[in-house]
Motif scaffolding. Sequence first.
Motif, PDB file in Angstrom:
ATOM      1  N   ARG A   1      -4.403 -64.195 -37.280  1.00 31.76           N
ATOM      2  CA  ARG A   1      -3.307 -63.224 -37.334  1.00 31.76           C
ATOM      3  C   ARG A   1      -3.669 -62.124 -38.310  1.00 31.76           C
ATOM      4  O   ARG A   1      -4.180 -62.394 -39.413  1.00 31.76           O
ATOM      5  CB  ARG A   1      -2.015 -63.917 -37.779  1.00 31.76           C
TER       6      ARG A   1
ATOM      7  N   SER B   1      -6.106 -67.228 -40.966  1.00 29.71           N
ATOM      8  CA  SER B   1      -6.581 -68.028 -39.833  1.00 29.71           C
ATOM      9  C   SER B   1      -6.536 -69.497 -40.187  1.00 29.71           C
ATOM     10  O   SER B   1      -6.567 -69.876 -41.365  1.00 29.71           O
ATOM     11  CB  SER B   1      -7.999 -67.622 -39.429  1.00 29.71           C
TER      12      SER B   1
ATOM     13  N   ARG C   1      -3.795 -60.711 -33.061  1.00 26.29           N
ATOM     14  CA  ARG C   1      -3.530 -62.152 -33.036  1.00 26.29           C
ATOM     15  C   ARG C   1      -4.379 -62.843 -31.978  1.00 26.29           C
ATOM     16  O   ARG C   1      -4.696 -62.277 -30.938  1.00 26.29           O
ATOM     17  CB  ARG C   1      -2.053 -62.421 -32.795  1.00 26.29           C
TER      18      ARG C   1
ATOM     19  N   LEU D   1      -4.835 -67.063 -30.340  1.00 24.51           N
ATOM     20  CA  LEU D   1      -4.461 -68.473 -30.318  1.00 24.51           C
ATOM     21  C   LEU D   1      -5.325 -69.151 -29.266  1.00 24.51           C
ATOM     22  O   LEU D   1      -5.371 -68.689 -28.117  1.00 24.51           O
ATOM     23  CB  LEU D   1      -2.984 -68.633 -29.983  1.00 24.51           C
TER      24      LEU D   1
ATOM     25  N   SER E   1      -6.266 -70.379 -34.713  1.00 22.31           N
ATOM     26  CA  SER E   1      -5.388 -69.213 -34.639  1.00 22.31           C
ATOM     27  C   SER E   1      -5.863 -68.158 -35.627  1.00 22.31           C
ATOM     28  O   SER E   1      -6.499 -68.470 -36.649  1.00 22.31           O
ATOM     29  CB  SER E   1      -3.936 -69.590 -34.955  1.00 22.31           C
TER      30      SER E   1
ATOM     31  N   LYS F   1      -8.209 -69.046 -24.502  1.00 22.84           N
ATOM     32  CA  LYS F   1      -7.823 -68.192 -25.617  1.00 22.84           C
ATOM     33  C   LYS F   1      -6.772 -67.182 -25.166  1.00 22.84           C
ATOM     34  O   LYS F   1      -6.938 -66.505 -24.148  1.00 22.84           O
ATOM     35  CB  LYS F   1      -9.061 -67.473 -26.151  1.00 22.84           C
TER      36      LYS F   1
END
Length: 505
Positions: free
Chosen positions: A422, A434, A389, A391, A420, A383
Amino acid sequence: MSILFAQSRTVTGFVFDKEKQYPLQSVNIFVFGEDIGTVSNEDGSFEIQNIPKESFSLSFALIGYQDTTVLINSNETNIDLGPIYLNIEILHFNEISVGAHPELKGSKTISTISLSGSEMHEKMKGTLAATLSDEMGVEVGSMGQATARPVLRGYSGDRFLMTDGGLKLGDLSQTSADHAVSIDMTTAQSIEVIRGAKSLIYGSNAIAGVIDIDKNSMPEAKFDHSHFHGIIGGESGNSSLFTNVVYHLPFKNNQLRFSALNRSAGDQMTPVGVLKNTSVNNNEFFTGISNYGDKGRTSASVEFLSMNYGIPGSPEGHISGVDLEMKKITQKLILHRDIQLFDKYSIFDLEQRFVGYEHREFESNDDYAAVRLRQQILSVQGKLSGFGRVLGSLFQYRKFSAGGFYWTPNTDEINLALFSFREIDLKNFTLQNSFRYEMLSVLPIVSEVLFSNFDKSLVKDRTFHLGSAMLTLLKDWNHWALSTSAMYTQRAPGIEDLFSDGPHL
């Protein structure tokens, strides 16, 4: 659309005399440079709310003791400092830097349920469901005290996720009402209920949210001396007694942690009498080691859990009840590093986890296991995180096997996921989005099971491709928060959904 009470950031902990190890009352505790503070309680505990969003210094002052300052560098919603020791001769702490994941726990959330520190200790009970039973939107479903499980916003079973530090528990509690959740809450440090876009970080089948439990975790900061603490308690309603002891041993740039737990409870008392065959016996042992460096930390740990419990009988079947034995081993290897990548990501986390789970069911007072379930799960998750954020990716391999009166084929499962998250500020609003993609391959071993109702030719390998997305909009006022979410989620069926040939037991 929902309107929820906004939760402020809090910091909690306990203050002790270093030499005599007793709690200190009336210690003046305040955030340096801010008009925020409190005094410690009789047991040394304290809690300060509405703390700043950025780093801050926490000062401790008491006549006869050296003033102590703790520097906290964390964006967590709930910061638990644990024990703070004051010395009458030597300044015990110059600075503590508490590492955190600002992109996760510092982001806004729809949920109002987050327990840690003194609040966690006050509400702590033996099971997760009992601990959360007084929280808004949580109910309890049960076939006996050991099998009590939370019902979240009316959803149960696999409609929400239960995770340990961000990964699934690795038990079979969501496949049947008589399977216990493989956690004793005495060893838990915090609980957070996560809803909205952030929930897709944890899994795709999270329509009702995620309950994430942080238990037996290695400290993010190294102590400067050895530390021992224990908890002893009991309940009159089931004649229970539990004991939990924890020992931290720092040396050089490393720290060891040992923990042991025992819980025994008799049959549960109800308003109409004793509910027979509901006794519980839990044993747990944990050991781990962490290495702390300038750019991060590495930790390795192993946990052993055994639970023996009963579920009551019923006139429809199993008149004397059913006895269950559960064993679980969890091994973790965690790498946490501070990085700088594309000026967007500042943290890299890599976790490898192995769970070995075994579950046996007996007709009450019978020595032969009528049902035997076993699974082994290997997970590797990476991760990247930055402010607002996330990812990441996940690889998971599951090997499932069954025996006795349980007509489900032994199976291998392979799960791959990309996800992901944000968070963006839009004037006076916060927008979260997401996405999660998953590929699940289910590979049954047909030759090892006899079917009564299935045509064997229909039992074959299956592969599923899934996509889930969520969008959450939040608006904060002084004491209120407005939130609304739109979601599209998919869940792949596992082997228990696809090819189980009738009920077990």
